[in-house]
Design a protein around this motif. Structure first.
Motif, PDB file in Angstrom:
ATOM      1  N   ARG A 132     -15.921 -27.154  29.473  1.00 38.39           N
ATOM      2  CA  ARG A 132     -16.730 -28.198  30.112  1.00 38.39           C
ATOM      3  C   ARG A 132     -16.953 -29.387  29.195  1.00 38.39           C
ATOM      4  O   ARG A 132     -16.984 -30.529  29.652  1.00 38.39           O
ATOM      5  CB  ARG A 132     -18.068 -27.592  30.533  1.00 38.39           C
ATOM      6  N   TYR A 133     -17.095 -29.119  27.894  1.00 39.44           N
ATOM      7  CA  TYR A 133     -17.388 -30.203  26.949  1.00 39.44           C
ATOM      8  C   TYR A 133     -16.162 -30.605  26.114  1.00 39.44           C
ATOM      9  O   TYR A 133     -16.293 -31.236  25.064  1.00 39.44           O
ATOM     10  CB  TYR A 133     -18.552 -29.791  26.035  1.00 39.44           C
ATOM     11  N   ASP A 134     -14.970 -30.249  26.645  1.00 37.53           N
ATOM     12  CA  ASP A 134     -13.702 -30.664  26.018  1.00 37.53           C
ATOM     13  C   ASP A 134     -13.656 -30.330  24.531  1.00 37.53           C
ATOM     14  O   ASP A 134     -13.281 -31.162  23.705  1.00 37.53           O
ATOM     15  CB  ASP A 134     -13.475 -32.167  26.208  1.00 37.53           C
ATOM     16  N   LEU A 135     -14.005 -29.097  24.201  1.00 35.23           N
ATOM     17  CA  LEU A 135     -14.004 -28.702  22.794  1.00 35.23           C
ATOM     18  C   LEU A 135     -12.732 -27.973  22.403  1.00 35.23           C
ATOM     19  O   LEU A 135     -12.542 -27.666  21.229  1.00 35.23           O
ATOM     20  CB  LEU A 135     -15.208 -27.782  22.518  1.00 35.23           C
ATOM     21  N   ALA A 136     -11.855 -27.675  23.383  1.00 35.15           N
ATOM     22  CA  ALA A 136     -10.651 -26.918  23.081  1.00 35.15           C
ATOM     23  C   ALA A 136      -9.724 -27.720  22.192  1.00 35.15           C
ATOM     24  O   ALA A 136      -9.579 -28.939  22.344  1.00 35.15           O
ATOM     25  CB  ALA A 136      -9.934 -26.533  24.367  1.00 35.15           C
ATOM     26  N   VAL A 137      -9.105 -27.036  21.247  1.00 29.57           N
ATOM     27  CA  VAL A 137      -8.111 -27.666  20.396  1.00 29.57           C
ATOM     28  C   VAL A 137      -6.828 -27.808  21.196  1.00 29.57           C
ATOM     29  O   VAL A 137      -6.325 -26.847  21.775  1.00 29.57           O
ATOM     30  CB  VAL A 137      -7.848 -26.819  19.134  1.00 29.57           C
ATOM     31  N   ALA A 138      -6.289 -29.005  21.230  1.00 29.01           N
ATOM     32  CA  ALA A 138      -5.094 -29.261  22.032  1.00 29.01           C
ATOM     33  C   ALA A 138      -3.900 -28.472  21.504  1.00 29.01           C
ATOM     34  O   ALA A 138      -3.666 -28.396  20.300  1.00 29.01           O
ATOM     35  CB  ALA A 138      -4.769 -30.751  22.022  1.00 29.01           C
ATOM     36  N   ASP A 139      -3.149 -27.865  22.399  1.00 34.55           N
ATOM     37  CA  ASP A 139      -1.925 -27.144  22.049  1.00 34.55           C
ATOM     38  C   ASP A 139      -0.792 -27.770  22.842  1.00 34.55           C
ATOM     39  O   ASP A 139      -0.761 -27.679  24.073  1.00 34.55           O
ATOM     40  CB  ASP A 139      -2.076 -25.668  22.397  1.00 34.55           C
ATOM     41  N   PRO A 140       0.154 -28.448  22.179  1.00 40.45           N
ATOM     42  CA  PRO A 140       1.211 -29.158  22.900  1.00 40.45           C
ATOM     43  C   PRO A 140       2.098 -28.245  23.734  1.00 40.45           C
ATOM     44  O   PRO A 140       2.793 -28.709  24.622  1.00 40.45           O
ATOM     45  CB  PRO A 140       2.012 -29.814  21.768  1.00 40.45           C
TER      46      PRO A 140
END
Length: 465
Positions: A178-186
């Motif tokens: 919800r708070y966009d805390l995920a680490v981006a994984d390409p």
């Protein structure tokens, strides 16, 4: 047999009916919950009394290894002076690490989970359950912002803290998303709702040893790894049965897992014609086990039971023999050291033989209630070594000798060096510590003893202003 009069003297009558017992134990449980909630309040107050500002002195430079400010709760919770946890731990009879965790949970609840904090003090949620939530929000990966922690607080408080581990993990995962805390994984499609919460782990519960000498292992691995492991364990268990094992399937599977860990030792499954001497040792055993021994003529007779240095556990002599009997096992036997001998060395450096003697004597870090194994500790001069004594013609006040050395883990070594904590040796292996507030604790290989009488019951007297 329990003396009824003794039971009554402890505040429990010996003529209680079944109904009375249930009521009394419920009352005691409620009192225990209130006391646990009060401990959280007092732990938070202790943190308030030890802010980072309390560290700084007139000196404008930082000494390497000295105390620093430390975050022990999530974003938005106050920092504390690093060494403050130690004294609280000694009073509670717990380790410094456990005290740090208590303070961290208190600050996390008070500052980032305020709804849950209020429910604890209203008696709606037991402290242990609230602390479990706080521990999860503190150690979430990625870290929860104050807003994300607030979301978790609202969800958990709505059910009065009655939430299981799996449900809590889902709430935290939702907060991360919800708070966009995920680490981006390409490699992941954003539409998949990928979250950087990796549940994989392998945990060996070394603190929970069954009387039969077994330990529990828990793991969460990739699906393919799990299926491969299951096939390998099943194959090796079947091989054991084919070779004549009459043990149960569960036992054979457990032993098969041990075989995998050692890359095959318990059964010699090498290809036909292979010379066993040509194979490398699959298991290298360095056992630090201590058995009482006596001489019977020219023969050394060992006792049936001893102590494993790792974990301070009871071990049977027959168990050690069994561990060493597996095929292709390399066994290292450490030389015996007389723990009663007084060893001394010239200079500051501690020779290996004295270091090993002190480690075997102390067993763990000698700070009150610390349980870190001595083998991973520093060996400290209790009375500091004076590097200028010899050149100035003075006697050495802190010699490198058995009775002036002690094992301290790195944290408590820093604590002793850079804070008001002090200790002295009263006899070899026996130490008396004095805390910054003047409390005294005796520590030896049997554990920690509080030397101060307990405070009188009642409300603490107000501090002088």
């Amino acid at each position: 047999m329990i003396d009824g009069r003794a039971a009554g003297a402890r505040g429990v009558a010996d003529d209680l009916s079944a109904s009375d017992v249930l009521s009394a134990i419920r009352e005691r449980k409620a009192a225990e919950d209130r006391a646990a909630a009060d401990q959280l309040v007092l732990a938070a107050r202790w943190a308030d009394l030890h802010p980072p500002e309390s560290i700084h002195t007139a000196a404008s430079f930082t000494v390497p290894g000295s105390q620093h400010e430390e975050p022990i709760a999530g974003e938005g919770a106050p920092l504390v002076a690093e060494f403050c946890c130690a004294e609280l731990g000694t009073v509670l009879g717990i380790t410094s690490t456990a005290a740090k965790k208590l303070i961290g949970h208190a600050l996390e609840l008070r500052h980032r989970l305020p709804r849950l904090w209020e429910q604890v003090h209203a008696g709606a949620v037991p402290a242990w359950r609230a602390r479990a939530v706080a521990d999860t929000t503190i150690h979430s990966s990625p870290a929860l912002t104050a807003e994300a922690a607030g979301f978790v607080d609202a969800q958990v408080a709505a059910v009065a803290g009655r939430i299981g581990v799996a449900q809590l993990d889902r709430v935290v995962a939702e907060a991360i998303k919800r708070y966009d805390l995920a680490v981006a994984d390409p490699t992941q499609d954003p539409e998949d709702g990928y979250l950087a919460v990796d549940p994989r782990h392998v945990t060996v519960n070394t603190e929970d040893v069954h009387y039969a000498g077994t330990m529990r292992i828990e793991a969460e691995v990739d699906l393919a790894d799990a299926l491969d492991l299951d096939r390998a364990v099943a194959h090796r268990a079947a091989t054991r049965a084919a070779l004549g094992s009459t043990e149960s399937l569960d036992v054979r599977r457990a032993k098969a897992l041990g075989d995998l860990a050692r890359t095959q030792t318990a059964l010699d499954l090498a290809a036909p014609g292979t010379d066993i001497e040509d194979l490398p040792a699959a298991r290298e055993v360095v056992i630090h086990a201590h058995f009482d021994a006596s001489l019977s003529g020219d023969t050394t007779v060992f006792g049936l039971t001893g102590r494993m240095e790792s974990g301070q556990r009871l071990v049977l002599l027959d168990q050690v023999r069994a561990w060493c009997a597996d095929s292709r096992t390399k066994v290292t036997v450490e030389p015996a050291i007389d723990l009663n001998a007084q060893l001394t060395a010239q200079g500051y450096e501690v020779p290996d033989r004295i270091r090993e003697q002190v480690r075997l004597r102390d067993r763990t870090c000698v700070f009150p209630h610390c349980s870190r194994p001595a083998r991973g500790c520093d060996v400290d001069h209790v009375i500091p070594y004076d590097h200028d004594a010899e050149t100035e013609g003075r006697p050495q006040p802190g010699p490198t000798s058995t009775d002036n050395l002690a094992c301290l883990c790195r944290f408590h070594h820093r604590l002793k060096t850079h804070s008001a904590w002090r200790y002295e040796t009263t006899s070899p292996g026996v130490f008396v510590w004095t805390s910054p507030h003047g409390r005294h604790h005796r520590r030896d290989h049997t554990g920690t003893t509080d030397l101060d009488p307990p405070d009188p019951p009642g409300i603490p007297r107000p501090r002088r202003r």
